[in-house]
Design an enzyme around this catalytic site. Structure first.
Site, PDB file in Angstrom:
ATOM      1  N   LYS A  66       0.848  -1.203   0.000  1.00 26.88           N
ATOM      2  CA  LYS A  66       0.000   0.000   0.000  1.00 26.88           C
ATOM      3  C   LYS A  66       0.880   1.249   0.000  1.00 26.88           C
ATOM      4  O   LYS A  66       1.935   1.270   0.648  1.00 26.88           O
ATOM      5  CB  LYS A  66      -0.915  -0.042   1.226  1.00 26.88           C
ATOM      6  N   SER A 141      -9.670   1.686   3.006  1.00 30.62           N
ATOM      7  CA  SER A 141      -8.849   2.481   2.128  1.00 30.62           C
ATOM      8  C   SER A 141      -7.789   1.682   1.361  1.00 30.62           C
ATOM      9  O   SER A 141      -7.225   2.198   0.404  1.00 30.62           O
ATOM     10  CB  SER A 141      -8.138   3.565   2.945  1.00 30.62           C
ATOM     11  N   SER A 165      -9.913  -0.627   7.073  1.00 31.21           N
ATOM     12  CA  SER A 165      -9.351  -0.394   5.743  1.00 31.21           C
ATOM     13  C   SER A 165      -8.729  -1.606   5.054  1.00 31.21           C
ATOM     14  O   SER A 165      -8.426  -1.555   3.861  1.00 31.21           O
ATOM     15  CB  SER A 165      -8.303   0.718   5.814  1.00 31.21           C
TER      16      SER A 165
END
Lengths: 464, 88
Positions: A66, A141, A165
């Protein structure tokens, strides 16, 4: 060579018996990512595969990370214009641990800006699209990490989880998402949004896959004083004792509820001991406590993006206030809204009313949760109360995205481990079920999830 | 509504453009509604926010950055990082 549906575990086995080489595998994922990224927008930065040898536990396999996890020499944007060209000079501890185990870097994945969002739409690089239906959100997210794993653009990925997330996008894309106990994986190098809530998590195709990676990156780190050594020995459980909190299930849409209750039936038939609690007394206040703490911490953490310490330099003929305001205009609307609310929450007169009260509620929520879970191996609830929505809907009505967090924020408030896995299917989408464990008993939770996964057998197409 | 966007943006040192004003106002309104729920909770009597004495102690040793290594990184990476897309 086609590696669609291959789990990390299977890939490692094939390398070991000589039928696959790490070069071929990394080349496959790279080429597929280049092709699919045009439509799915899962990666912000893709790296050409480097020569790797089948060494270490990961045998040279490249992994998606990420874009809020620092990677030495590779830009780390947090999906924000603010950090568009930021290159960290060091690796996050989780990344250096992967490298020590023979892993390499496949690319940096798209996300909601600074990890603020539940849909994957708040990125300065455009929204991530759901591989199951490209008109729909992936959840966020860690949207790009989930899309990359679900679409076979990566064998496994790292994400971060502040209020769901990792689990939300795992649920929306039909994969497994694991949020470890707070502190089990070092946060050193994870770009901060809400320190007291966030953890680095893992997204994979199976519970075994996340287990493999978790054991490689977990552990106390001198660079993160909040990190701890959780026990990593495999647990032996034959008939898990599960608690279902009915008031959580009732918050879900009918189609989610139906699939969830059907999964309970299957688990019960397979020997799970299922118990029910009518309600968790603070259900109504979990979201409020979560958003109050998250916004307050965000406003503090993001004050460093002022065009002086971090962020692009800007032209300004005015004073410092004017300079900083201009520099901070690089934030997107979601980030600005949360900083504004956080500043308000921490301002004189409101600190006690909101922030302090949220902290007190958090403590009571933790105490109540630890009390109710003490007689069980895990709590079982749906991961998301709804199915994925069309891209754009939550931008029109932000309440949709905030309300979608209602079932995922509890483990972040309590620091407990939680794992989401597909437990049912509605049309082209999956329904995610979430097991939540007691803090620092991550291996017990992974064992429960592993047994449930075998019982439920909700599989995507492809090999396993 | 007590959250004036103008006032909050000044307080947070954030410039809000005309185009984003409406969107941010909606988000602030939604977050504000969540916040206001806390008005209805009776705060507990005990102040149990802080950790007990002794739990604050750090047992980690500060580690220094290798500044030569940091400088080297920037010179070696320019071509690699520029491969990704630009922001919208």
């Amino acid at each position: 060579m086609n590696l669609e549906g291959y789990t990390l575990q299977l890939i490692l086995k094939e390398i070991e018996n000589g039928s696959l080489s790490p070069e071929d595998i990394n080349e496959f994922y790279y080429k597929r990512s280049v092709d699919l990224n045009r439509v799915l927008n899962a990666y912000i930065t893709l790296l050409e595969p480097e020569k790797s040898r089948a060494e270490g536990d990961l045998k040279g396999i490249a992994i998606a990370i990420k874009d809020n996890i620092s990677t030495k020499g590779v830009r780390t944007t947090c999906a924000s214009k603010m950090l568009e060209n930021y290159i960290p000079p060091y690796d996050a501890t989780a990344v250096s641990s992967l490298k020590k185990h023979g892993g390499s870097l496949l690319g940096k994945t798209n996300m909601d800006e600074f990890a603020m969002g539940s849909s994957g739409e708040n990125s300065a690089f455009g929204p991530t699209r759901n591989p199951l239906n490209r008109e729909y959100v992936t959840g966020g997210s860690s949207s790009g990490s989930a899309a990359a794993v679900a679409a076979d653009m990566a064998p496994i990925a790292l994400g971060s989880d502040t209020g769901g997330s990792v689990r939300a996008p795992a649920s929306f894309t039909g994969i497994v998402g694991f949020k470890p106990s707070y502190g089990a994986i070092s946060r050193y190098g994870l770009i901060a949004y809400a320190n007291s809530l966030e953890v680095i998590g893992i997204l994979g195709k199976s519970v075994d896959d996340v287990n493999i990676l978790f054991k490689m990156i977990a552990g106390k780190d001198p660079m993160d004083s909040t990190s701890v050594n959780v026990e990593l020995k495999e647990k032996n459980i034959s008939k898990p004792k599960i608690l279902v909190i009915k008031s959580f299930v009732e918050l879900s849409a009918d189609e989610v509820k139906k699939e969830f209750y059907s999964s309970i039936g299957k688990l019960e038939s397979a020997g799970f001991e299922i118990n029910y609690a009518d309600k968790f007394s603070l259900t109504d206040y979990m979201l409020s406590a979560y958003y109050t703490i998250a916004c307050a911490e965000a406003s503090t953490n993001l004050s460093r993006y002022d065009g002086i310490r971090y962020g692009p330099k800007v032209e300004s003929a005015g004073n410092w206030r004017d300079y900083i305001s201009r520099a901070r205009s690089f934030f997107g609307p979601e980030v600005k809204a949360r900083i504004m609310m956080g500043t308000f929450i921490l301002s004189a007169g409101y600190y006690e009313t909101y922030y302090l009260r949220a902290l007190q509620l958090r403590k009571i929520i933790k105490q109540e949760f630890e009390k109710i879970i003490s007689n069980y191996d895990a709590v079982y609830v749906p991961t998301m109360p709804v199915l994925p929505w069309r891209i754009g809907n939550a931008i029109e009505d932000p309440k949709i995205a905030y309300a979608a967090d209602v079932l995922t924020v509890l483990p972040n408030l309590t620091g407990s481990p939680a794992i989401s896995l597909p437990v049912g299917k509605v049309r082209e989408f999956f329904v995610g079920g979430q097991f939540i464990g007691l803090k620092n008993e991550d291996m017990k939770l992974l064992k429960v999830a592993e047994i449930a996964e075998k019982v439920l057998q909700v599989k995507r197409s492809g090999r396993n | 509504m007590r959250y004036s966007i103008n006032k909050l943006s000044k307080l947070s040192m954030l410039k809000i453009s005309k185009e984003e004003e409406k969107m941010i106002a909606k988000k602030v309104q939604a977050l504000g509604e969540l916040l206001e729920k806390l008005d209805t909770v009776e705060p507990p009597k005990e102040a149990f926010v802080l950790a007990p004495e002794g739990e604050h102690k750090r047992d980690d040793v500060p580690v220094q950055f290798d500044s030569d290594d940091i400088i080297k990184v920037f010179n070696n990476v320019k071509e690699r990082y520029l491969k990704g897309p630009k922001t919208l």
